[in-house]
Scaffold this active site. Structure first.
Site, PDB file in Angstrom:
ATOM      1  N   HIS A 105      12.287  16.890  -8.143  1.00 15.78           N
ATOM      2  CA  HIS A 105      13.254  16.935  -9.146  1.00 15.78           C
ATOM      3  C   HIS A 105      12.688  17.240 -10.374  1.00 15.78           C
ATOM      4  O   HIS A 105      13.243  17.732 -11.115  1.00 15.78           O
ATOM      5  CB  HIS A 105      13.561  15.164  -9.084  1.00 15.78           C
ATOM      6  CG  HIS A 105      14.370  14.890 -10.409  1.00 15.78           C
ATOM      7  ND1 HIS A 105      15.635  14.704 -10.407  1.00 15.78           N
ATOM      8  CD2 HIS A 105      13.984  14.358 -11.649  1.00 15.78           C
ATOM      9  CE1 HIS A 105      15.940  14.142 -11.450  1.00 15.78           C
ATOM     10  NE2 HIS A 105      14.877  14.232 -12.569  1.00 15.78           N
ATOM     11  N   GLU A 106      11.600  16.551 -10.530  1.00 12.46           N
ATOM     12  CA  GLU A 106      10.679  17.259 -11.862  1.00 12.46           C
ATOM     13  C   GLU A 106      10.558  18.564 -11.905  1.00 12.46           C
ATOM     14  O   GLU A 106      10.783  19.303 -12.973  1.00 12.46           O
ATOM     15  CB  GLU A 106       9.528  16.617 -12.087  1.00 12.46           C
ATOM     16  CG  GLU A 106       9.632  14.752 -12.102  1.00 12.46           C
ATOM     17  CD  GLU A 106      10.751  14.393 -12.992  1.00 12.46           C
ATOM     18  OE1 GLU A 106      10.911  15.264 -14.226  1.00 12.46           O
ATOM     19  OE2 GLU A 106      11.236  13.178 -13.061  1.00 12.46           O
TER      20      GLU A 106
ATOM     21  N   HIS B 213      13.754  20.387 -13.061  1.00 17.16           N
ATOM     22  CA  HIS B 213      13.912  20.402 -14.626  1.00 17.16           C
ATOM     23  C   HIS B 213      13.699  21.828 -14.928  1.00 17.16           C
ATOM     24  O   HIS B 213      14.125  22.113 -16.169  1.00 17.16           O
ATOM     25  CB  HIS B 213      13.292  19.116 -14.988  1.00 17.16           C
ATOM     26  CG  HIS B 213      13.975  17.761 -15.137  1.00 17.16           C
ATOM     27  ND1 HIS B 213      15.333  17.942 -15.350  1.00 17.16           N
ATOM     28  CD2 HIS B 213      13.862  16.841 -14.740  1.00 17.16           C
ATOM     29  CE1 HIS B 213      15.750  16.749 -15.286  1.00 17.16           C
ATOM     30  NE2 HIS B 213      14.895  15.930 -14.762  1.00 17.16           N
TER      31      HIS B 213
ATOM     32  N   GLU C 241      20.039  15.992 -15.052  1.00 15.76           N
ATOM     33  CA  GLU C 241      19.490  15.295 -14.165  1.00 15.76           C
ATOM     34  C   GLU C 241      20.062  15.418 -12.840  1.00 15.76           C
ATOM     35  O   GLU C 241      19.177  15.277 -11.770  1.00 15.76           O
ATOM     36  CB  GLU C 241      19.712  13.722 -14.419  1.00 15.76           C
ATOM     37  CG  GLU C 241      18.941  13.445 -15.847  1.00 15.76           C
ATOM     38  CD  GLU C 241      17.107  13.418 -15.651  1.00 15.76           C
ATOM     39  OE1 GLU C 241      16.739  13.593 -14.677  1.00 15.76           O
ATOM     40  OE2 GLU C 241      16.709  13.671 -16.701  1.00 15.76           O
TER      41      GLU C 241
ATOM     42  N   ASP D  72      18.197  16.666  -9.380  1.00  9.40           N
ATOM     43  CA  ASP D  72      18.446  15.841  -8.436  1.00  9.40           C
ATOM     44  C   ASP D  72      18.598  16.538  -7.158  1.00  9.40           C
ATOM     45  O   ASP D  72      18.044  16.636  -6.021  1.00  9.40           O
ATOM     46  CB  ASP D  72      19.326  14.368  -8.395  1.00  9.40           C
ATOM     47  CG  ASP D  72      18.918  13.518  -9.006  1.00  9.40           C
ATOM     48  OD1 ASP D  72      17.653  13.124  -8.870  1.00  9.40           O
ATOM     49  OD2 ASP D  72      19.714  12.535  -9.040  1.00  9.40           O
TER      50      ASP D  72
END
Length: 635
Positions: free
Chosen positions: A483-484, A487, A543, A547
């Site tokens: 997930h990070e 980003h 986000e 995800d």
């Protein structure tokens, strides 16, 4: 009485995994929610509070000078009898600085000094990396903040917003009375403060607007900026604060600056002065004695829906842990996060990056040039796991005076921190800076540094454990890691290059395709009913892009392991998003949080994964079914 039949995986993954927990879970009285992240947070809180208590009783057990200062602050903040001796006295001298302001010209002359000392102002200065040259720090210009968390609370239909504003008014009047104002004068001050707050509502950005991160970057020549106010000496405010004259400043809210003369002038001065007074008093009231903390706490409880305030000891721990966050985080990480776990997580991160690289190479909608640049960015991501090796020098300047008041200590530390920020204008950007301390249960990506941070506290079950199956770890921390990484390629991160500079590295054709995919993600979530309201798809898009990319990548990683079990993968994915919150806190999240609610993250993202359907025998007509053409898959 017959127990209700649990939900099936085919109908609702989240409830199938968490339904029984959801029914029985009790939200702690002093918190607005409980669940996956919060359970870990409570465990960390309990562990560190026990140690702080032990250290406060016997300083000889503390073998680190910086940690000793944190313990002293904890002990001071927990000493109710000592703080009661001071009562309102410590804050009076600073309130006097506001009440002494004679007119808007006087305010103008005092702008820099008030800013350096952390007073709330209608326009202010911050220092951060230049988003187009992240090796250099620049001046950012910021407007005032609303009293309530978002513009939507001020809408005519919003009854909770009206109730919150009424509670804020009531609490503020009482606080003013407690520092010596008679009731009539206190009421008049608060009414004027609310009048200025009302002026701000149509001008400030909404949380949805703030979520479009790159829109804060609006460079303006300094010579042009200083002419934007008819009454304020904007030039001196900046030059006095940074001891220099910049070529440019960055305007975070252009609409606010365009309207500055409407809200800051001789006619609005008394409202501004009242607003500054009320904001400062409410900001710092909890740092006075217990009576002040309980009073301002009533507004906090109304906002969050929690039933009671933290007890004094817990408050003291959190005060110390926030001010000495890196110190406490390093202590926690060194003691509770083993070398084996750190090595294992680092390997997992590298594996995720490799899988991500393969997925970009195999991507069907990106052109070759864009793919190459995306892979360069991916390979340049800096990885921060556990806690920093070196604590920043600023903490060595935090010396606690236990004979002084808590307020005076906190104000001193805040001013040291503020001055350090202002001084950073003359320093290169610190690319090694950690945005989160080791004891925080969270993770983050910083687009301006192109780095990812995984504090020690999140690296435990159910997110991660050496005792869990690999598929469980991938469904937990694996998905968080990916997930990070994602980003770096969400709607905001995609506009920054491998060095963290805002730089368009896409072809026009590829970026147009990407925009269509992110719009699909906005549409997928926009308007989903939740907790009596609806999700704002634009607010949560970044986000959600992270995800769906993170879950996809973690799923691919899990499939490479010999013990792969997709049932365990999806079940643990749903488990980490368990959430039970108060009505008030759910409303706050829906209006201000860039993350979608946990239960929706669990279900909708699983629906976007083709592998979910055969694993749980989900077919058309089942609650978890989503038509293939509606499934969103970006990375």
């Amino acid at each position: 009485m017959v127990d209700a039949k649990p939900a099936s995986y085919k109908e609702n993954l989240y409830l199938a995994v968490n339904g029984e927990w959801q029914e029985k879970a009790v939200i702690p009285a002093d918190k607005p929610r409980t669940g996956g992240f919060m359970d870990l947070d409570e465990a960390v809180e309990k562990t560190l509070m026990n140690e702080f208590h032990e250290f406060a009783q016997d300083e000889s057990k503390v073998n680190d000078d910086l940690m000793l200062q944190a313990v002293k602050l904890y002990r001071l903040a927990n000493n109710v009898e000592h703080l009661n001796k001071f009562h309102q006295q410590p804050i009076l001298k600073d309130i006097q600085r506001i009440t002494d302001l004679k007119d808007v010209n006087d305010l103008s002359q005092q702008l820099a000094k008030l800013s350096a000392d952390n007073f709330d102002l209608p326009i202010d200065v911050s220092i951060d990396a230049d988003m187009k040259d992240t090796s250099t720090n620049v001046v950012y210009i910021e407007g005032a903040s609303l009293i309530l968390p978002d513009k939507s609370y001020y809408e005519a239909y919003n009854e909770s917003g009206k109730a919150l504003l009424k509670k804020f008014q009531e609490v503020s009047v009482r606080l003013l009375s407690m520092v010596g104002y008679d009731l009539k004068k206190a009421q008049a001050i608060v009414e004027r403060a609310l009048a200025f707050d009302k002026l701000l509502v149509p001008i400030v950005k909404s949380q949805e607007e703030w979520a479009d991160y790159t829109k804060i970057y609006n460079p303006m020549q300094f010579d042009e900026y200083v002419k934007k106010s008819d009454v304020l000496d904007l030039k001196s405010q900046v030059t006095d604060l940074i001891n220099d004259t910049p070529d440019k400043v960055i305007i975070t809210e252009p609409r606010y600056l365009d309207d500055l003369n409407k809200i800051v002038n001789a006619d609005t001065f008394e409202e501004i002065k009242a607003w500054m007074l009320v904001q400062y008093l409410t900001d710092y009231a909890a740092n006075l004695d217990e009576e002040f903390r309980q009073t301002i706490g009533e507004y906090s409880l109304a906002l969050s829906g929690a039933k009671e305030l933290q007890n004094r000891t817990k408050y003291a721990y959190h005060k110390a842990a926030r001010i000495f966050d890196q110190v406490v985080g390093a202590y926690y990480g060194e003691k509770y996060f083993g070398a084996d776990a750190k090595k294992d997580v680092q390997q997992m991160v590298k594996k995720m990056i490799n899988i991500y690289e393969q997925r970009i190479s195999d991507n069907s909608w990106l052109g070759e040039n864009t793919k190459k640049k995306a892979i360069v960015k991916l390979e340049k991501i800096a990885i921060k796991v556990g806690y920093p090796d070196k604590i920043e020098d600023i903490y060595s300047r935090y010396e606690v005076e236990e004979n002084a008041s808590l307020y005076d200590n906190v104000v001193k530390f805040n001013r040291i921190k503020r001055q350090d920020e202002l001084d950073s204008f003359h320093r290169p950007v610190n690319r090694g800076k950690w945005l989160m301390p080791g004891h925080m249960v969270n993770a983050c990506y910083d687009p301006s540094r192109n780095d990812i941070t995984f504090p020690a506290a999140i690296l435990q079950a159910p997110f991660y454990s050496l005792k869990q199956f690999s598929s469980q770890n991938y469904g937990g921390i694996g998905a968080v890691i990916a997930h990070e990484i994602s980003h770096a390629f969400d709607n905001n991160g995609a506009q920054f290059d491998e060095y963290g500079n805002m730089n368009n590295w896409w072809t026009d054709e590829d970026y147009a395709k990407f925009k269509k995919l992110t719009q699909k993600m906005i549409d997928e979530f926009d308007g989903i009913p939740y907790a009596g309201s609806k999700v704002n798809g634009k607010l949560v898009v970044s986000e959600n892009v992270a995800d769906v990319g993170g879950l996809r990548c973690a799923l691919e990683a899990a499939k490479t392991e010999s013990d792969v079990n997709l049932n365990q993968f999806f079940v643990n994915w749903a488990r980490v998003w368990r959430l039970k919150a108060t009505k008030e806190f759910n409303e706050l999240l829906l209006k201000t949080d860039v993350h979608a609610p946990g239960p929706l993250r669990a279900n909708v993202m699983a629906q976007n994964m083709d592998e979910f359907y055969p694993e749980f025998d989900v077919t058309k007509g089942d609650g978890m079914w989503l038509d293939p053409e509606k499934r969103v898959n970006i990375w």
